[in-house]
Design an enzyme around this catalytic site. Structure first.
Site, mmCIF file in Angstrom:
data_model
loop_
_atom_site.group_PDB
_atom_site.id
_atom_site.type_symbol
_atom_site.label_atom_id
_atom_site.label_comp_id
_atom_site.label_asym_id
_atom_site.label_seq_id
_atom_site.Cartn_x
_atom_site.Cartn_y
_atom_site.Cartn_z
ATOM 1 C CE LYS B 183 -87.297 -48.192 1.528
ATOM 2 N NZ LYS B 183 -88.140 -48.468 0.855
ATOM 3 C CB SER B 236 -97.183 -39.855 3.767
ATOM 4 O OG SER B 236 -95.958 -40.709 4.912
ATOM 5 C CD GLU B 238 -99.136 -42.328 8.179
ATOM 6 O OE1 GLU B 238 -99.601 -41.930 7.071
ATOM 7 O OE2 GLU B 238 -99.998 -43.504 9.023
ATOM 8 N N GLY B 240 -93.028 -39.037 7.178
ATOM 9 C CA GLY B 240 -92.007 -37.730 7.696
ATOM 10 C C GLY B 240 -91.970 -37.465 9.083
ATOM 11 C CD GLU B 257 -88.626 -31.092 -1.106
ATOM 12 O OE1 GLU B 257 -89.953 -30.776 -0.761
ATOM 13 O OE2 GLU B 257 -87.474 -30.430 -0.691
ATOM 14 C CB CYS B 291 -95.796 -34.333 -3.138
ATOM 15 S SG CYS B 291 -94.616 -34.121 -4.321
ATOM 16 C CD GLU B 388 -100.411 -35.643 -0.431
ATOM 17 O OE1 GLU B 388 -99.447 -36.156 0.252
ATOM 18 O OE2 GLU B 388 -99.235 -34.999 -1.165
#
Lengths: 288, 477
Positions: B183, B236, B238, B240, B257, B291, B388
């Site tokens: 996706k 992100s 969050e 993840g 990641e 990232c 971040e």
């Protein structure tokens, strides 16, 4: 021949190289494989888990910063002391697991040999898992494995010594420090192993062994922000899902372990070493 | 300031072969998706580029079934040496169509054409070439003889490097014998769908690669699908954590990641002009939508003033604007939503007492743009030092001793990357050893290569992409 009364032992926890009682003051009875009372073991609490994590974190810098050669020496020393207590372990493992004398001895021998095997890995794992990366540019790029940090281990429930050694030794060999919850029903070999660790040059706090229930203590290890990896081997399958959800809060590494306790007498591979190592890639330009 | 202005040097947007509509790629065919179509926007102009069909729940089922079928009937049983040839073909096709893909990527994402052309596309091809060679050599990868693939891999990728992240996910999955359902991000689906064409051109068996555009709901369905054996996610921290929670208690394997807050540590003996280039590259590459961006500058106190003077001058020469212009250094922020987030975090920096400096560069009236911004006088407790930002915003902190630098650099829950600037080799290695980060760049920044493993410590995720280590995430070992 006399009617000498044996000196009954009071079993305690192993935290930071010392043997405290559980903060909770709780104990629980330990029976042998035939249901005869052997002793009371300390029933570790949430606070004991936290104390153990704090001491494991404190020990991490020294243990991970030691040379691999030094860590190998210390771990080999553990095997030496284990060997010296071979008979005691055989008796305890026999009582805990209901094994005959010969069988119990062979399990203890396997545990000692397992410890020796992992001791020899400390100074080899970097050359096996590390790499000089052939990148397409004028850079020196290399990858080294580094220990993940503090590992929470729910030790196998059935194999009281060989199983425990098979999950603890690889964590220590990588340079991680550990907080272990022993088998609940068969904790005595783990407590005796604590005495071995305490007298084997292992810095205090590198390995901490708690006796208690995996289902009760596991969630505190799984959610603790200062625990970097979790081995749920000793938790039942239903509890494992809950532990994995707790662990997600801090993106903790949770070891994929088989549903049933494996046959620990099988020859191990380096999978357990790999899972406690992070790969660090370092780049530097090359030129004059 | 430069004495002469640059004349516009736009790359031709015709090269992108932009079509009015794009459709999901399932079982080797482009098919109408049952989901609500989305419109993808050029962030530099806010114009609608194309309509894109998205996947419904039934489409996720169909794609997973197709992937399972391909895994069992064609791709799984195929010898590694044959799989390798397909991957080599894909690599070549990517190279042949790289101009088209670079322009399309820039249109859809907003990144400067200079970066999509010179950085993204060459790396995309390199990832397929590198992994192609592994397909028939897995016995030598160090995981024991004949390691087995996991099965169907569900892969979810972000919008910051749409095609590069696709390559990082698909190349190792296919090389190790898995099939994939991928996706792409909601705002950048176009190059992934053109990649579907490349799979067709390469003659890849149907079902080996499936591409499902859509939003988070499609991703969540994929993560929860019982027919998926492995989830690989880049995005992100969050999200993840949500995925790790969702996967908990299932036999699915997971690699993550996630975000980062990398420190770029500049010691007083660093070559300052080189360091300035590295700091600029570290935080302004891809508008800071990286990232592993070097978003915290840790400068030794004795050089911070000189470094900041040089840095501000250098930043003021960066050209912001039309991403298709070959002279553009900083392109557009990918979406209005992201721009709002960057503004909010930058405002919090000011509110918390940091000194804000913004490049005086002209900013276009249309499109989503954010001028390069530097905060000095930043404390570790400020949001701009902890969260971040994912934008062209640099936070400057200082240190006195190497120990303090290491302590501050490690003082976040993240651990993805770090930079070190010093002339002294022993100091670089000492520092690199102590930084808790998966990638450490010394006297350089933002270098990537398929042969060099990439990935994070702690809340930056687990698993690596690239190198021998990266194969592990797709093998049952």
């Amino acid at each position: 021949m006399s009617d000498r009364v044996t000196v009954a032992k009071t079993y305690k926890l192993f935290i930071g190289g010392k043997f405290p009682r559980s903060e909770s003051g709780r104990v629980y009875p330990v029976n042998d494989s035939k249901g005869r009372f052997l002793a009371n073991a300390a029933h570790a609490s949430r606070k004991d888990v936290r104390d153990a994590v704090v001491t494991a974190r404190k020990a991490f810098g020294e243990w991970s910063g030691a040379t691999a050669y030094n860590r190998g020496q210390v771990l080999y020393r553990v095997a030496e002391v284990l060997e010296g207590r071979r008979d005691q372990f055989a008796a305890e493992v026999g009582a805990a697991e209901g094994l005959s004398g010969r069988k119990a001895e062979s399990v203890v021998d396997a545990a000692i040999d397992r410890w020796v095997w992992y001791a020899g890995w400390t100074d080899k794992v970097a050359s096996v898992l590390g790499a000089a990366n052939p990148v397409a540019g004028p850079y020196f790029s290399f990858t080294v494995p580094e220990p993940t940090g503090v590992v929470g281990i729910l030790a196998p429930q059935k194999s009281s010594l060989l199983g425990l050694v098979s999950v603890l030794a690889p964590a220590l060999a990588t340079g991680c420090t550990a907080v272990v919850v022993s088998s609940a029903e068969r904790p005595l070999p783990a407590i005796t192993l604590s005495e071995v660790l305490a007298t084997s040059d292992l810095p205090g706090g590198v390995a901490n062994i708690l006796t208690g229930r995996a289902a009760e203590l596991g969630p505190w290890l799984a959610s603790h922000g200062d625990v970097n990896a979790l081995d749920p081997t000793g938790a039942d399958v239903a509890t494992r899902a809950e532990l994995a959800r707790e662990a997600a809060g801090t993106v903790k590494r949770v070891l994929a372990v088989p549903a049933e306790e494996p046959d620990w007498t099988q020859r191990p591979d380096i999978a357990r070493l790999r899972r406690y190592l992070e790969a660090k890639t370092v780049w530097h330009p090359m030129g004059v | 300031m430069p004495a002469f202005e640059y004349a516009p040097a736009p790359e031709s947007r015709e090269l992108a072969n932009l079509k009015p509509s794009y459709r999901p790629f399932i079982d080797g065919e482009f098919t109408d998706g049952g989901g609500e179509p989305l419109k993808t926007v050029n962030p530099a102009t806010e114009e609608v580029l194309a309509e894109v069909g998205t996947a419904s729940e039934a489409d996720v089922d169909t794609a997973v079934k197709a992937a399972r079928n391909a895994f069992e009937k064609t791709w799984g049983p195929m010898p590694g040496s044959e799989r390798a040839k397909y991957l080599f073909r894909i690599a070549r096709l990517v190279q042949e169509r790289s101009r088209e893909l670079a322009v399309l990527e820039t249109l859809d994402n907003g990144k400067p054409i200079r970066e999509s052309r010179d950085s993204d596309l060459p790396l995309v091809a390199a990832h397929f070439f590198y992994h192609a060679g592994w397909a028939d050599k897995l016995d030598y990868a160090g995981f024991g003889p004949d390691p087995k693939p996991l099965g169907v891999a569900g892969q979810i990728i972000p919008w910051n490097f749409p095609l590069l992240m696709l390559a990082w996910k698909i190349a190792p999955a296919l090389a190790t014998g898995n099939t994939v359902v991928l996706k792409p991000a909601e705002t950048t689906p176009l190059t992934a769908l053109v990649f579907g064409e490349i799979c067709q051109q390469a003659g890849l068996p149907p079902g080996v690669v499936n591409i499902l555009p859509g939003a988070g709901d499609v991703g969540a369905r994929l993560v929860g699908h019982p027919g998926v054996d492995k989830i690989a996610f880049t995005g992100s921290t969050e999200v993840g954590k949500l995925i790790q929670r969702q996967v908990a208690g299932t036999p699915k394997r997971l690699t993550l990641e996630l975000g980062g807050k990398a420190a770029n540590v500049v010691f007083d003996d660093a070559p300052l002009d080189q360091a300035v280039e590295g700091i600029v590259n570290g935080i302004f590459f891809n508008q800071g939508h990286v990232c592993c961006a070097g978003s915290r500058l840790l400068a030794q106190e004795s050089v911070v003033d000189e470094l900041l003077d040089k840095l501000r001058y250098r930043i003021s020469t960066l050209r912001l604007g039309d991403p298709l212009d070959k002279n553009t250094d900083i392109g557009a922020i990918n979406s209005a939503e992201q721009l709002t987030k960057i503004r909010e975090l930058a405002d919090s920096g000011e509110a918390e007492g940091a000194q804000r400096w913004t490049s005086p560069c002209p900013v276009p009236d249309r499109g989503f743009f954010f001028a390069p911004t530097v905060f000095s006088g930043v404390h570790q407790s400020m949001r701009i030092a902890r969260e971040e930002i994912f934008g062209p915003v640099l936070s400057v902190l200082t240190f006195r001793t190497p120990d303090e630098a290491v302590a501050k650099a490690n003082n976040t829950p993240y651990g993805l990357s770090a930079g070190i600037w010093s002339e002294k080799g022993s100091r670089i290695l000492w520092t690199a050893n102590r930084l808790r980060a998966g990638v450490v760049w010394a006297n350089t920044f933002n270098r990537f290569d398929p042969a060099a493993p990439f990935g994070g410590y702690q809340e930056s995720g687990f698993g690596r992409e690239g190198g021998r280590t990266g194969l592990e995430g797709y093998l049952d070992v």
